[in-house]
Design a protein around this motif. Structure first.
Motif, PDB file in Angstrom:
ATOM      1  N   HIS A   1      -9.210  -6.230   3.558  1.00 47.56           N
ATOM      2  CA  HIS A   1      -7.873  -6.104   2.970  1.00 47.56           C
ATOM      3  C   HIS A   1      -7.284  -7.477   2.724  1.00 47.56           C
ATOM      4  CE1 HIS A   1      -7.147  -6.226   7.318  1.00 47.56           C
ATOM      5  NE2 HIS A   1      -5.951  -6.681   7.056  1.00 47.56           N
TER       6      HIS A   1
ATOM      7  N   ASP B   1      -5.068  -0.701  -0.981  1.00 52.00           N
ATOM      8  CA  ASP B   1      -5.523  -0.171   0.300  1.00 52.00           C
ATOM      9  C   ASP B   1      -6.695  -0.967   0.845  1.00 52.00           C
ATOM     10  OD1 ASP B   1      -4.951   3.178  -0.818  1.00 52.00           O
ATOM     11  OD2 ASP B   1      -3.732   1.941   0.506  1.00 52.00           O
ATOM     12  N   PRO B   2      -6.898  -0.933   2.165  1.00 48.87           N
ATOM     13  CA  PRO B   2      -8.084  -1.596   2.710  1.00 48.87           C
ATOM     14  C   PRO B   2      -9.359  -0.916   2.199  1.00 48.87           C
ATOM     15  CG  PRO B   2      -6.511  -1.085   4.444  1.00 48.87           C
ATOM     16  CD  PRO B   2      -6.023  -0.404   3.207  1.00 48.87           C
ATOM     17  N   MET B   3     -10.393  -1.728   2.010  1.00 49.92           N
ATOM     18  CA  MET B   3     -11.636  -1.210   1.443  1.00 49.92           C
ATOM     19  C   MET B   3     -12.721  -1.192   2.523  1.00 49.92           C
ATOM     20  SD  MET B   3     -11.305  -1.132  -2.072  1.00 49.92           S
ATOM     21  CE  MET B   3      -9.800  -0.235  -1.924  1.00 49.92           C
TER      22      MET B   3
ATOM     23  N   VAL C   1      -6.468   6.926   2.912  1.00 50.53           N
ATOM     24  CA  VAL C   1      -7.382   5.790   3.003  1.00 50.53           C
ATOM     25  C   VAL C   1      -8.287   5.899   4.219  1.00 50.53           C
ATOM     26  CG1 VAL C   1      -5.797   4.310   4.320  1.00 50.53           C
ATOM     27  CG2 VAL C   1      -7.496   3.290   2.837  1.00 50.53           C
TER      28      VAL C   1
ATOM     29  N   PRO D   1       0.804  -1.230   0.000  1.00 50.76           N
ATOM     30  CA  PRO D   1       0.000   0.000   0.000  1.00 50.76           C
ATOM     31  C   PRO D   1       0.831   1.272   0.000  1.00 50.76           C
ATOM     32  CG  PRO D   1      -0.888  -1.558   1.572  1.00 50.76           C
ATOM     33  CD  PRO D   1       0.389  -2.127   1.081  1.00 50.76           C
TER      34      PRO D   1
ATOM     35  N   THR E   1      -3.378  -0.060   8.730  1.00 54.39           N
ATOM     36  CA  THR E   1      -4.664   0.628   8.653  1.00 54.39           C
ATOM     37  C   THR E   1      -5.758  -0.094   9.421  1.00 54.39           C
ATOM     38  OG1 THR E   1      -4.003   1.200   6.418  1.00 54.39           O
ATOM     39  CG2 THR E   1      -6.253   1.696   7.051  1.00 54.39           C
TER      40      THR E   1
ATOM     41  N   VAL F   1     -12.164   4.548   5.089  1.00 53.11           N
ATOM     42  CA  VAL F   1     -12.292   3.350   5.904  1.00 53.11           C
ATOM     43  C   VAL F   1     -12.628   3.675   7.357  1.00 53.11           C
ATOM     44  CG1 VAL F   1     -10.651   1.818   7.023  1.00 53.11           C
ATOM     45  CG2 VAL F   1     -10.992   1.645   4.615  1.00 53.11           C
TER      46      VAL F   1
ATOM     47  N   SER G   1     -12.294  -3.610   8.063  1.00 49.95           N
ATOM     48  CA  SER G   1     -12.173  -3.303   6.639  1.00 49.95           C
ATOM     49  C   SER G   1     -11.700  -4.529   5.865  1.00 49.95           C
ATOM     50  CB  SER G   1     -11.227  -2.120   6.394  1.00 49.95           C
ATOM     51  OG  SER G   1      -9.905  -2.501   6.614  1.00 49.95           O
TER      52      SER G   1
END
Lengths: 376, 291, 309
Positions: free
Chosen positions: B216, B119-121, A253, A37, A224, A257, B214
C-alpha cells in the motif's frame, strides 16, 4: 437604444434564471491522504446518487450541482474548504473525509449556519463535542457497532474479553466506544493492545493476548495492513478465541488481501445484500458505471439521498427550513438492516438506528450470511 | 519461555527487513555521504511490482523476484543519474542531493498512488502460509524465507566489500574521495553502482515484507524511518552493522511490546526514544568502521 | 524614511485586507499568513544558520495544545497560559538543542524527526488531557477586556504576529548575530576560529525559532478553534522544508514566496491537476534544486539583474 436595454435585461434574466437553476451541494473528500481508500468509494456513491436524482428531474424541479473539494486529510484545509463552499452558496455540505476533519468543518458550519452531514464517519464524539444543530451523522457509530456485536454474543455470556486496535484516530475512537460499552455491560477487559501504523508484525501483541486468555477478541482497528498483521499473528500462534470486528471488516478488500485468514470472523456491517433496496442499488450502479459497488458506495449514496429528501420536504433551499426538515428525517436507505430507517429522534443528531446493524460471518474468504440483526 | 522463542523468531525476521533497508542506506552513504530517505518508497515500488508480476500476471516466484530486483536496480541507477550526479559534478553541498532525493521520495509515492487503486494490494507468499517447526523454534515459511534471503544478501555484500576489487574501491571512495579519484577509481561509476545496489536491497526488503503487510502506498515512510534507526544503531562503518542494528531495533520493539508494563499505545514511542538516545549518546553507532 | 513608510504601508494593507474579503478568503489568508510566519522562522534556522530540523511543526503544535490545555483544562487565565506555553516551548527546545548541537551534520535533523513523531504519539495517547486522537474542540477565545476577537479582527492578530516575527528575525539577521549564524552555516571551523561560539549560536537559534513557531501555534489555536493530531502531522514538516527551499533558502522574501506558492498551489491546481499536486511539489522541489538552488528568489534576482542592465 431601448431595444438594446430590453435585450440586455432579458439576457441578464435568462442568465440569472439559469444560474438559479441548480441546487449546490458541497462534498469534502480526501483524494490523496490517509482516508482515500474510504473517501474515494464514498464520493463515487454520492456522485452516482446525484446523477440518478438529476436524471429523474432533480429536486424541486432543479438539478443538483455537486461541488467537490479535496482536503488532503488535512483538517485545517478542511475548515477553509468548508468556508469556500459556504461562500459559493451550497445549501448542504457532505463530509466524507477524516473524522477530525468533519469536526473542524463543524466550527465553520456552526458559525455559518449551514447544514452539514457525514454519511460515513462513525466516531461518537462528532455529535457530542460540539453543540452544532446544523450537523448530522448517519454513519454507524462505534457504540452501536459494539452493542450489536454484544447482543449477538449474548448467548455466549462473555465475562472476560480483549480489545485490539491501531493508532489511527478512527481506530482509537472506535476502541474507546467499544471499551465504554463493554465496561458498562460488566464485562472485564483483560487486555488492550495497539498495533502501530507501519508495524511489521503483531506477534508481541497477540502473545500478550494469548497470555491473558480472553474468551473473545474485539477488533476495533481500521487500517487494513495492520489488521492483516493481527490475523496473521492469530493464525501463527494458533489461538482459538473468536474474533468480533468493527464494521471495518465489511470492506471487501479483506477478501483479497487476507485470504485464508478470515474464515469464521464475525463482524458488524450495515449492508444486508438480501435487502431489496440494496439489490436495486447494486443493479443500477453496475449499469451506470460498469463496476460492482461495495458498501462504501452505499454510505455515500445514502448520504446524498438523505440530503435530497430533506430538501424536498423543506420545499425550499432556505437553510433553516432544510435544518428543520433534516431533523425530522424518516428515511429508508440502502444501508442498514431490512426495514431500518434513518431518523433523529429527541433532538439527537446521530441518525443511524441503533438496531440497524447486522452481524455477518466470513465464510472461507467471502462475506457470508447475516447471523444477527440489531440489538435484540 | 515459549513466548520468548516465538518472539525471537518474529523479531529476527522483522530485524532482517530493517537491516536490508539499513543496508540500502549504507550502500549509498558510504561512498557519497548522501542520506537517501527515498529507500522506503523504493521498497514500496518493489512491493507493487511484486503484486503486479506475481499476483496479477502470475509469473513464477523466482522469475518475478529477479525481475523486480533488476527493475529496482535500474530505478536506483536512474535516480542517481537524474537527481544526484548533476549536483555532485557541480560541487553542490551534501545537503543538496539529500533534499533532491526527498523530492524523489514524493514523486515516487505519488506515481504509485496514481497508478494503482487506493486499497492495499495482495502480494503472494513464495511458499504459502505453512509453518515450520524444529528444535522448539517455530515460524511461518515466510519468516524463514526472509531470514534466509537476508543472510544471503548480507553475506554477499560482506564478500563484495572484503574480497572483490570493486568492493575495495568502494571502501577507498568512502575513506577519501579525492584520493580514490587520484588513484584512478571512477567515482561516478562507483556512485551509480552504490545507488543501484541500494535500490536493489530496498526492493528486496519490500518484496519480503509485503506478503505480510500487503502493498500500500503509505508503507514507505515507516520503513524508511525504521531502517534509518537501524542504521544509526548499527553504525555506518560496516555492513554487518546494518543487520545488527536492525535486529536490535526489532528485538527492542517487540520485547517492549510484549513485556513492558506500560500501556500498549506508548510502545510506539520506544523506537523513537531509542533513536534519540543513540543519536545523543553514540552517534557513530555500535560498530566502528575499520581504520 | 521612504523604506519605513513602505513597510508600514505594506502592513497596513495586509491588516486592512481581511475586511474586504469573504469569510473563505479570509480563512485562507489567515492560514497563509501563519504559514509564512512559520516559513520565516524555519528559514532563519535552516537557510541562514544551516540547521536542518523537522520539529518546527511539532513546536507549532506544542504551542497550540499548551494554550488550549492550560486555558480550558487547567482553567488558567489566558495571559498566564500564553506565558506558560512560551516557557514550555523554550524548555523543550533547550532540552533538544543542547545535547544535539554538539553533533554535526544531520543528527539534529534525526533527533527532531523522532521528537516530531513522539509528539504525535503523546497527543494520541494523552487521553482526556489532549483529547486523544480526536483532539479538542468546543472552545472559543476568552473575552479580552469584554471583547471577543473573531473573524476579520482576529486576522489582525495574525498580521501582528507576522509583523513581529519578521521584525525580530530581520533585526537579528542584520546584526552581528546574523553574520555569526551564516558563518556557522558556511564553515563552522572558520567561525569558531573567528571567535563565534558555534554551539551556543545553534542552541539560541533553535530555541528562538522553535519558540516563535510555538507562539504562532497559540495564535492558530483560535483560528479554527480546534486542535487535533492530524493537523500537526509529520508531512507538514517536510512541506515547510520544501517551501523554504523552493522559495529560496536564506532569504526572508524567499521563504515568503515559497510559503505562498506551496500553500496556495493545491487550491489553484485542484481544478487543473486534480489531486496530483503532491506530484507537482515533488517535481518542483527536484527541479529547483537541480536547476536553481537559490530557489525562486534566485530566479527573481536574475530577472531583475537582466532588466537593470
Amino acid at each position: 437604444m431601448r431595444k438594446l436595454v430590453v435585450a440586455l435585461a432579458l439576457g441578464a434574466l435568462a442568465v440569472g434564471a439559469h444560474a438559479q437553476e441548480t441546487i449546490k451541494i458541497g462534498v469534502i473528500t480526501d483524494r490523496v491522504g490517509v482516508s482515500r481508500p474510504y473517501s474515494e468509494p464514498n464520493t463515487e456513491g454520492v456522485v452516482f446518487g446525484a446523477n440518478e436524482i438529476n436524471q429523474k428531474g432533480g429536486i424541486l424541479g432543479r438539478k443538483i450541482e455537486l461541488l467537490i473539494e479535496d482536503d488532503q486529510s488535512r483538517p485545517d484545509i478542511s475548515a477553509a474548504l468548508a468556508r469556500k463552499l459556504v461562500d459559493q452558496g451550497v445549501v448542504f455540505i457532505i463530509s466524507v473525509s477524516l473524522s477530525p476533519a468533519a469536526q473542524q468543518q463543524q466550527t465553520v458550519t456552526m458559525e455559518a449556519k449551514t447544514p452539514q452531514m457525514t454519511p460515513t464517519n462513525s466516531a461518537d464524539y462528532l455529535t457530542t463535542q460540539l453543540p452544532n444543530p446544523y450537523f448530522w451523522q448517519t454513519g454507524p457509530l462505534g457504540s452501536i457497532q459494539i452493542a450489536t456485536l454484544l447482543s449477538h454474543a449474548k448467548s455466549k455470556n462473555f465475562k472476560r474479553v480483549a480489545l485490539i486496535t491501531d493508532n489511527s484516530e478512527l481506530g482509537q475512537a472506535i476502541a474507546k466506544a467499544f471499551k465504554g460499552t463493554l465496561e458498562k455491560a460488566g464485562i472485564q477487559i483483560v487486555a488492550e493492545e495497539v498495533v502501530a501504523r507501519g508495524a511489521t508484525t503483531a506477534m508481541p501483541q497477540m502473545q500478550k493476548l494469548r497470555a491473558a486468555n480472553p474468551e473473545a477478541l474485539f477488533l476495533a482497528g481500521v487500517l487494513t495492513a495492520e489488521n492483516v498483521l493481527v490475523f496473521r499473528a492469530y493464525k501463527e500462534l494458533g489461538v482459538k478465541f473468536p474474533i468480533h470486528s468493527s464494521y471495518n471488516l465489511s470492506v471487501p478488500v479483506y477478501e483479497t488481501v487476507a485470504k485464508g485468514l478470515i474464515d469464521g470472523i464475525t463482524f458488524v456491517d450495515a449492508y444486508d445484500p438480501d435487502k431489496p433496496e440494496v439489490k436495486a442499488f447494486e443493479a443500477a450502479f453496475r449499469k451506470a458505471t460498469g463496476k460492482d459497488p461495495q458498501n462504501m458506495h452505499g454510505y455515500g449514496y445514502d448520504g446524498i439521498m438523505l440530503v435530497a429528501d430533506a430538501i424536498r420536504r423543506a420545499g425550499s433551499t432556505d437553510k433553516e427550513k432544510i435544518r428543520e426538515a433534516m431533523q425530522k428525517t424518516n428515511y429508508a436507505g440502502v444501508m442498514g438492516a431490512k426495514g431500518m430507517k434513518y431518523s433523529f429522534p429527541d433532538g439527537k443528531r446521530a441518525g443511524f438506528d441503533p438496531n440497524g446493524m447486522v452481524v455477518r460471518v466470513y465464510e472461507k474468504d467471502k462475506q457470508g450470511r447475516v447471523v444477527h440483526v440489531g440489538q435484540k | 519461555m515459549q513466548d520468548f522463542l516465538e518472539l525471537a523468531v518474529s523479531a529476527t525476521a522483522s530485524g532482517c527487513i530493517y537491516g536490508l533497508i539499513a543496508l540500502a542506506y549504507l550502500l549509498m552513504i558510504r561512498p557519497t555521504g548522501i542520506i537517501n530517505f527515498a529507500v522506503g518508497e523504493w521498497a514500496m515500488v518493489a512491493a507493487f511490482g511484486g503484486h503486479l508480476l506475481l499476483s496479477r500476471w502470475e509469473w513464477t516466484y523466482a522469475l518475478g523476484m529477479a525481475a523486480v530486483v533488476a527493475f529496482m536496480m535500474l530505478v536506483g541507477w536512474t535516480t542517481e543519474r537524474v537527481a544526484v550526479r548533476p549536483l555532485v559534478e557541480r560541487g553542490a553541498p551534501i545537503l543538496a542531493p539529500i533534499l533532491a532525493l526527498l523530492g524523489v521520495l514524493v514523486i515516487t509515492r505519488e506515481a504509485i498512488s496514481v497508478s494503482f487503486p487506493p486499497d492495499p494490494m495482495p502480494v503472494p507468499f513464495p511458499f504459502g502460509i505453512g509453518r515450520l517447526e524444529f528444535a522448539g523454534i517455530g515460524g511461518s515459511y515466510q519468516t524463514f524465507f526472509i531470514i534466509a534471503v537476508t543472510l544471503a544478501v548480507f553475506i554477499g555484500a560482506w564478500l563484495f566489500f572484503e574480497k572483490t576489487l570493486w568492493g575495495k574501491s568502494f571502501e577507498a571512495v568512502a575513506l577519501n574521495r579525492r584520493a580514490a579519484a587520484l588513484m584512478g577509481i571512477n567515482l561516478s561509476r562507483v556512485t551509480a553502482l552504490s545507488f543501484a545496489g541500494g535500490a536493489g536491497a530496498a526492493g528486496m526488503a519490500g518484496l519480503l515484507v509485503s506478503p505480510n503487510i500487503s502493498a500500500h502506498y503509505l508503507m514507505g515512510v515507516p520503513l524508511a524511518i525504521q531502517g534509518f534507526t537501524a542504521l544509526v544503531i548499527g553504525g555506518v562503518g560496516r555492513v554487518e552493522g546494518a543487520l545488527l542494528g536492525g535486529l536490535l531495533l526489532a528485538f527492542a520493539e517487540q520485547l517492549t511490546a510484549r513485556y513492558a508494563p506500560i500501556p500498549s499505545g506508548y510502545t510506539q514511542g520506544v523506537p523513537l526514544l531509542f533513536l534519540m538516545i543513540f543519536l545523543l549518546a553514540r552517534p557513530t553507532g555500535l560498530l566502528k568502521a575499520r581504520a | 524614511m521612504i523604506r519605513v513608510a513602505a513597510w508600514v504601508g505594506g502592513f497596513v494593507a495586509l491588516a486592512a485586507l481581511p475586511f474586504f474579503l469573504g469569510s473563505y478568503h479570509n480563512d485562507v489568508y489567515r492560514k497563509l499568513l501563519l504559514w509564512i510566519t512559520l516559513a520565516l522562522g524555519y528559514n532563519f534556522l535552516f537557510g541562514i544558520c544551516g540547521q536542518v530540523a523537522f520539529s518546527h511543526f511539532a513546536f507549532y503544535g506544542v504551542g497550540a495544545y499548551s494554550v488550549v490545555i492550560l486555558t480550558f483544562q487547567a482553567g488558567l487565565p489566558l495571559p498566564v497560559a500564553i506565558l506558560l506555553g512560551v516557557v514550555i516551548c523554550v524548555a523543550l527546545a533547550l532540552a533538544v538543542a543542547i545535547p544535539s548541537t554538539r553533533l554535526e551534520g544531520f543528527y539534529l535533523a534525526l533527533v527532531t524527526l523522532a521528537l516530531a513523531q513522539l509528539f504525535i504519539v503523546v497527543l494520541n495517547e494523552g487521553g482526556n488531557v489532549t483529547g486523544g486522537a480526536g483532539g479538542i474542540a468546543n472552545y472559543r477565545l476568552p473575552l479580552i477586556f469584554g471583547w471577543r476577537l473573531a473573524g476579520p479582527p482576529y486576522t489582525l492578530v495574525v498580521v501582528a504576529l507576522l509583523g513581529a516575527t519578521l521584525a525580530i528575525l530581520w533585526r537579528l539577521d542584520h546584526s552581528w548575530f546574523g553574520r555569526a549564524c551564516r558563518a556557522v552555516r558556511d564553515n563552522p571551523e572558520a567561525a569558531a576560529a573567528m571567535g563565534v561560539d558555534v554551539v551556543r549560536t545553534k542552541v539560541i537559534v533553535f530555541t528562538l525559532t522553535s519558540t516563535l513557531a510555538g507562539i504562532a501555534g497559540m495564535v492558530y489555536a483560535f483560528v479554527d478553534n480546534t486542535v487535533n493530531p492530524p493537523i500537526f502531522g509529520i508531512d507538514n514538516a517536510f512541506l515547510i522544508l520544501f517551501m523554504v527551499i523552493v522559495g529560496g533558502a536564506g532569504r526572508h522574501a524567499g521563504a515568503a514566496i515559497g510559503a505562498i506558492l506551496l500553500f496556495l498551489l493545491p487550491f489553484w491546481l485542484a481544478p487543473v491537476v486534480g489531486h496530483h499536486h503532491q506530484l507537482v511539489f515533488g517535481v518542483l522541489m527536484l527541479a529547483v534544486i537541480l536547476v536553481q538552488p537559490k530557489g525562486l528568489i534566485g530566479i527573481w534576482d536574475r530577472c531583475r539583474d537582466r532588466f537593470s542592465k
